[in-house]
Design a protein around this motif. Structure first.
Motif, PDB file in Angstrom:
ATOM      1  N   THR A 232       0.840  -1.202   0.000  1.00 34.66           N
ATOM      2  CA  THR A 232       0.000   0.000   0.000  1.00 34.66           C
ATOM      3  C   THR A 232       0.874   1.250   0.000  1.00 34.66           C
ATOM      4  N   ILE A 233       1.916   1.232   0.816  1.00 37.89           N
ATOM      5  CA  ILE A 233       2.801   2.405   0.914  1.00 37.89           C
ATOM      6  C   ILE A 233       3.525   2.631  -0.418  1.00 37.89           C
ATOM      7  N   PHE A 234       3.960   1.532  -1.044  1.00 39.10           N
ATOM      8  CA  PHE A 234       4.629   1.654  -2.341  1.00 39.10           C
ATOM      9  C   PHE A 234       3.675   2.251  -3.379  1.00 39.10           C
ATOM     10  N   SER A 235       2.419   1.812  -3.376  1.00 37.45           N
ATOM     11  CA  SER A 235       1.436   2.376  -4.315  1.00 37.45           C
ATOM     12  C   SER A 235       1.224   3.867  -4.051  1.00 37.45           C
ATOM     13  N   MET A 236       1.224   4.262  -2.792  1.00 32.31           N
ATOM     14  CA  MET A 236       1.051   5.679  -2.465  1.00 32.31           C
ATOM     15  C   MET A 236       2.156   6.526  -3.105  1.00 32.31           C
ATOM     16  N   GLY A 237       3.370   5.998  -3.105  1.00 33.14           N
ATOM     17  CA  GLY A 237       4.505   6.750  -3.649  1.00 33.14           C
ATOM     18  C   GLY A 237       4.667   6.647  -5.155  1.00 33.14           C
ATOM     19  N   THR A 238       3.844   5.796  -5.801  1.00 32.48           N
ATOM     20  CA  THR A 238       3.998   5.612  -7.254  1.00 32.48           C
ATOM     21  C   THR A 238       2.667   5.806  -7.997  1.00 32.48           C
ATOM     22  N   ILE A 239       1.872   4.745  -8.115  1.00 33.86           N
ATOM     23  CA  ILE A 239       0.672   4.830  -8.970  1.00 33.86           C
ATOM     24  C   ILE A 239      -0.378   5.812  -8.424  1.00 33.86           C
ATOM     25  N   ASN A 240      -0.562   5.845  -7.094  1.00 34.08           N
ATOM     26  CA  ASN A 240      -1.537   6.807  -6.556  1.00 34.08           C
ATOM     27  C   ASN A 240      -1.107   8.233  -6.895  1.00 34.08           C
ATOM     28  N   GLY A 241       0.196   8.481  -6.832  1.00 37.11           N
ATOM     29  CA  GLY A 241       0.721   9.805  -7.170  1.00 37.11           C
ATOM     30  C   GLY A 241       0.512  10.126  -8.642  1.00 37.11           C
TER      31      GLY A 241
END
Ligand SMILES: [Zn+2]
Length: 392
Positions: A341-350
């Motif tokens: 989840t944290i990795f997604s926050m820093g990549t695709i969510n951004g």
């Protein structure tokens, strides 16, 4: 290619056909290949394959190839204020110091430090940004760099001024309203209407400070006096018995093109309103901790169906603009969030927040051939994501 102290290499590929091999490839946080390679051509990803390439390839090593990081909220023009402001005397004092010191530093120093911050972002793999600028000096600095993303020209007060917007593949130019309590509803609506015309994201700080919430709910207090003393006539603002989120929702500002930044002082209903509107959300936990002594409830946001992205705010309230550091802080302070989840926050969510998900955010077919290699070893997929997001 450049390598920083954390062994991150940024690869921005040319038009040639190339194969890039590594021990791990993170396509997205739930699609990870052990021992594989990326096939790229004409600056785009043609495919991601398992195993060893049969043709000549660029072998990066046992570490990981992954999408670049996205910092959806920062203020590069405040970079010269690093370590120079007192953060423990309240938000109003911090803003007062910020304005005085920024004025005293002069434009040349502000530009020089912003340029240095841009070089650090590129070097550390933060290749996409959402920059907020009131002075208008950052646009050319970002254009001259290899950074991509959106430059937001930020307005506050009540004067509606002509402004420039443009949608581009590399760097788009859009607009931001400062916050619900500093910017008149007429100006906020005008800015939002303008960015909507171009299909561009619109950014606004929302529910960050106690002053903001108090003013919008009570229609009085220190902030009301401050606006009055500045000659801003807020009598016609449709505030009172509202939260900052419900106020801007009533104004029609919340939709999928709006980025609500911070959301520190929110209740369940506010989060449901945000989720329903499909507005994008950016959280800046390190800055919030420093300036306000509290953290946004990211776990609750996710439970309500929001997919928050990460921002750092400026070097005036945070130690670095590096999303690797922000992810590590989140991992430490939110034990309920898993590394994926944290990795997604820093990549695709951004990427979705800035409207660049067609180009980046994952390493899937068709995306831009722009990625990071990090030198590390991992025993399994979970361990890999944990190592990346803890920034060991
Ligand atoms: Zn900010």
């Amino acid at each position: 290619m450049t390598m920083n102290e954390k062994n991150v290499v940024c690869i921005q590929s040319s038009d040639a056909r190339e194969l890039h091999r590594a021990g791990w490839i993170i396509i997205d946080s739930s699609t990870i290949i052990e021992n594989g390679y990326l096939e790229i051509k004409n600056g785009s990803i043609l495919g991601v394959h398992k195993g060893m390439p049969k043709e000549r390839s660029i072998d990066h090593g046992p570490g990981v190839l992954m999408p670049p990081l996205v910092n959806t909220h920062l203020h590069l023009e405040l970079s010269a204020l690093k370590n120079s402001l007192t953060v423990d005397k309240g938000f109003a004092f911090w803003v007062k110091q910020l304005l005085e010191k920024r004025e005293a530093l002069g434009e040349e120093k502000l530009i020089k430090e912003a340029q240095k911050a841009v070089r650090d972002l590129v070097k550390s793999g933060n290749l996409y940004v959402g920059d907020i600028s009131t002075l208008g000096m950052i646009k050319s600095i970002i254009e001259d760099s290899t950074l991509n993303g959106v430059c937001f020209h930020e307005f506050l007060g009540s004067d509606i001024q002509p402004s420039f917007t443009q949608k581009n593949d590399a760097v788009s130019f859009s607009l931001a309203g400062h916050a619900p309590h500093t910017t008149s509803p007429q100006l906020l609506s005008a800015l939002k209407n303008r960015t909507d015309l171009d299909g561009l994201p619109f950014s606004i700080h929302v529910a960050e400070s106690d002053d903001e919430s108090k003013f919008i709910y009570d229609k009085k207090g220190g902030w009301a006096d401050f606006l009055t003393s500045r000659g801003i006539d807020w009598a016609s603002w449709n505030i009172g018995l509202k939260t900052p989120v419900s106020y801007i929702a009533d104004m029609g500002l919340l939709d999928p093109l709006t980025i609500a930044v911070h959301l520190l002082n929110v209740n369940d209903k506010d989060l449901e309103t945000i989720a329903r509107s499909k507005a994008k959300v950016c959280v800046c936990p390190r800055s919030n901790k420093n300036l306000h002594g509290k953290l946004p409830d990211i776990e609750k946001m996710i439970k309500k169906g929001i997919k928050p992205s990460l921002g750092t705010d400026s070097l005036a309230s945070c130690d670095s603009l590096n999303v690797f550091d922000e992810m590590a802080f989140v991992q430490k302070h939110y034990p309920g969030l898993d590394p994926a989840t944290i990795f997604s926050m820093g990549t695709i969510n951004g990427a979705r927040t800035l409207g660049v998900e067609r180009l980046t955010g994952t390493l899937s077919k068709g995306k831009r051939a722009q990625f990071l290699y990090q030198s590390l070893t991992a025993t399994n997929q979970k361990d890999l994501l944990e190592r990346i997001t803890s920034n060991e």
